[in-house]
Design an enzyme around this catalytic site. Structure first.
Site, mmCIF file in Angstrom:
data_model
loop_
_atom_site.group_PDB
_atom_site.id
_atom_site.type_symbol
_atom_site.label_atom_id
_atom_site.label_comp_id
_atom_site.label_asym_id
_atom_site.label_seq_id
_atom_site.Cartn_x
_atom_site.Cartn_y
_atom_site.Cartn_z
ATOM 1 N N ASP A 1 0.856 -1.187 0.000
ATOM 2 C CA ASP A 1 0.000 0.000 0.000
ATOM 3 C C ASP A 1 0.892 1.237 0.000
ATOM 4 O O ASP A 1 2.069 1.169 0.355
ATOM 5 C CB ASP A 1 -0.950 0.010 1.199
ATOM 6 C CG ASP A 1 -0.220 -0.052 2.539
ATOM 7 O OD1 ASP A 1 0.897 -0.612 2.599
ATOM 8 O OD2 ASP A 1 -0.760 0.451 3.550
ATOM 9 N N GLU B 1 0.341 -1.438 5.657
ATOM 10 C CA GLU B 1 1.365 -0.903 6.549
ATOM 11 C C GLU B 1 1.133 0.568 6.850
ATOM 12 O O GLU B 1 1.522 1.062 7.913
ATOM 13 C CB GLU B 1 2.749 -1.090 5.910
ATOM 14 C CG GLU B 1 3.915 -0.894 6.872
ATOM 15 C CD GLU B 1 4.382 0.548 6.981
ATOM 16 O OE1 GLU B 1 5.169 0.845 7.892
ATOM 17 O OE2 GLU B 1 3.958 1.388 6.155
#
Length: 432
Positions: free
Chosen positions: A95, A159
């Protein structure tokens, strides 16, 4: 061919990175508006590694693990011959933080190349490391070196938003899927500037609200000015904070750029005319706490400061001859309240005596020519979770700190080539 003879293959690395950056628009993590679909990146990693998996006659064990639809993690293992001998590379996340194309000098959602610069959202922070470690595992799978040490790579979801649980590495740990990694060093590959990052800070977000008495500014003696109350109270709170949490002796050893800090970052009030003293206001900010202090202890102390100021509000400094926080004839007192964000994050101090730390330092010195470990009070909460669960976590990364999460993000191909050499040196050392 030994592991140390492996070199990053420029064409395949850039080809994979181009595909990953091409998905970055859909990997932005800022809910509720932007919820990433990490499987859009995962499919490109799997496209490279699955042909080398045991299911297709190759040496790699490849496992795609999802806890939410479209938001998978990937665990890849190159088995060694000695039971319990493991090295792992984790933290390569799929991400990204948001990017507004209107603010960039180039398209953040497609890879562009300018000499040594590889440009686009995620190049320096995360997707560059995904491509780097994918290429490492691909070359292990194709060259099949004989290793005693098992090499594991973990590509993770979510994350960039640790307030959302049960998606990425936290879920993998809770389910026990990473337990075998506890028997060897775990390298979190997600930082920058090619040096070991050995310490990070904890974080507390706070809101200090002052309630006074709204009144005309031409009659300030009949008001309790919450703006003045909040400013003076914060000054007192900060003064007490720095006395109770001074620079710690261990901060020098870890090379922290700053000690623990408390500062305001935002100011809000309900609005009104320029000739009107408002009835309330709020100052918000954060505390960044080095890992040698407990974040929960800091929050408790700050709450006590506020309670004490409320009890003794007449003793708080005022501003000018008619400024006051107490109107006894009306039975009114100014009041402070403090709120903390639910997500309080603890800092991390890596183990400087561990085999992993020494291997990382040696590899860095060999490849980069110098080793200068550093620490920052930015927060990496997932690392602390791993540490608390018994993993020996060390951190490094090969992006450019100056463009980390920034506009016009880029990495340097030459840095990632060196990063690849550092990783192969670590494997070689830990295989001996």
């Amino acid at each position: 061919m030994g592991v140390k003879d492996l070199q990053l293959q420029e064409d395949s690395f850039i080809s994979l990175l181009s595909k990953l950056i091409g998905e970055a628009k859909y990997l932005q993590n800022n809910p509720p508006d932007l919820v990433p679909k990490e499987d859009r990146a995962a499919r490109h990693v799997l496209e490279v590694l699955e042909p080398l998996s045991s299911d297709q006659g190759g040496p790699l064990l490849v496992d795609h693990v999802s806890y939410h639809e479209g938001r998978g993690n990937i665990i890849v293992e190159y088995p060694g011959t000695k039971e319990g001998k493991v090295v792992s590379f984790v933290g390569c996340h799929m991400d990204v933080v948001t990017a507004n194309p209107e603010d960039w000098e180039f398209d953040p959602f497609s890879l562009s190349i300018d000499g040594d610069k590889l440009r686009g959202r995620g190049t320096t922070d995360c997707l560059g490391h995904v491509a780097l470690v994918t290429e490492l595992m691909r070359l292990l799978g194709t060259t099949k070196p004989k290793l005693k040490t098992t090499v594991v790579a973990v590509f993770i979801a979510n994350e960039e938003n640790s307030s959302v649980r049960g998606v990425g590495v936290d879920a993998l740990v809770e389910e026990g899927r990473l337990d075998k990694l506890k028997s060897g060093p775990l390298f979190w590959i997600d930082t920058a500037d090619k040096q070991p990052c050995i310490g990070t800070g904890g974080m507390i977000a706070w809101k200090l609200r002052a309630t006074g008495k709204l009144f005309h500014s031409g009659l300030p003696h009949k008001a309790i000015n919450p703006l003045e109350l909040c400013m003076e109270a914060l000054k007192e709170i900060q003064s007490r904070f720095y006395k109770d949490f001074p620079p710690h002796v261990m901060e020098a050893r870890y090379g922290f750029a700053t000690p623990s800090t408390m500062k305001p970052t935002q100011w809000t009030y309900p609005g009104g005319g320029i000739n009107q003293i408002p009835g309330e206001c709020t100052i918000s900010g954060d505390c960044r706490i080095t890992p040698f202090y407990s974040v929960s202890d800091v929050a408790k102390k700050i709450s006590r400061y506020v309670d004490d100021i409320n009890v003794n509000i007449e003793n708080l400094d005022t501003r000018g001859p008619v400024s006051n926080y107490h109107l006894p004839e009306e039975g009114l007192r100014g009041r402070l309240t403090i709120e903390f964000d639910d997500m309080m994050l603890e800092g991390v101090a890596c183990n400087l005596d561990s085999l992993g730390y020494h291997a990382l330092c040696k590899a860095t010195e060999e490849v980069i020519g110098v080793v200068k470990p550093y620490s920052i009070t930015g927060s990496l909460p997932l690392i602390r979770d791993l540490q608390d669960n018994g993993f020996d976590v060390q951190t490094a990364g090969y992006g450019v700190m100056a463009t980390y999460h920034a506009k016009n993000e880029y990495c340097l191909l030459s840095d990632f080539k060196q990063g690849f050499e550092v990783l192969t040196s670590i494997i070689t050392q830990l295989n001996e």
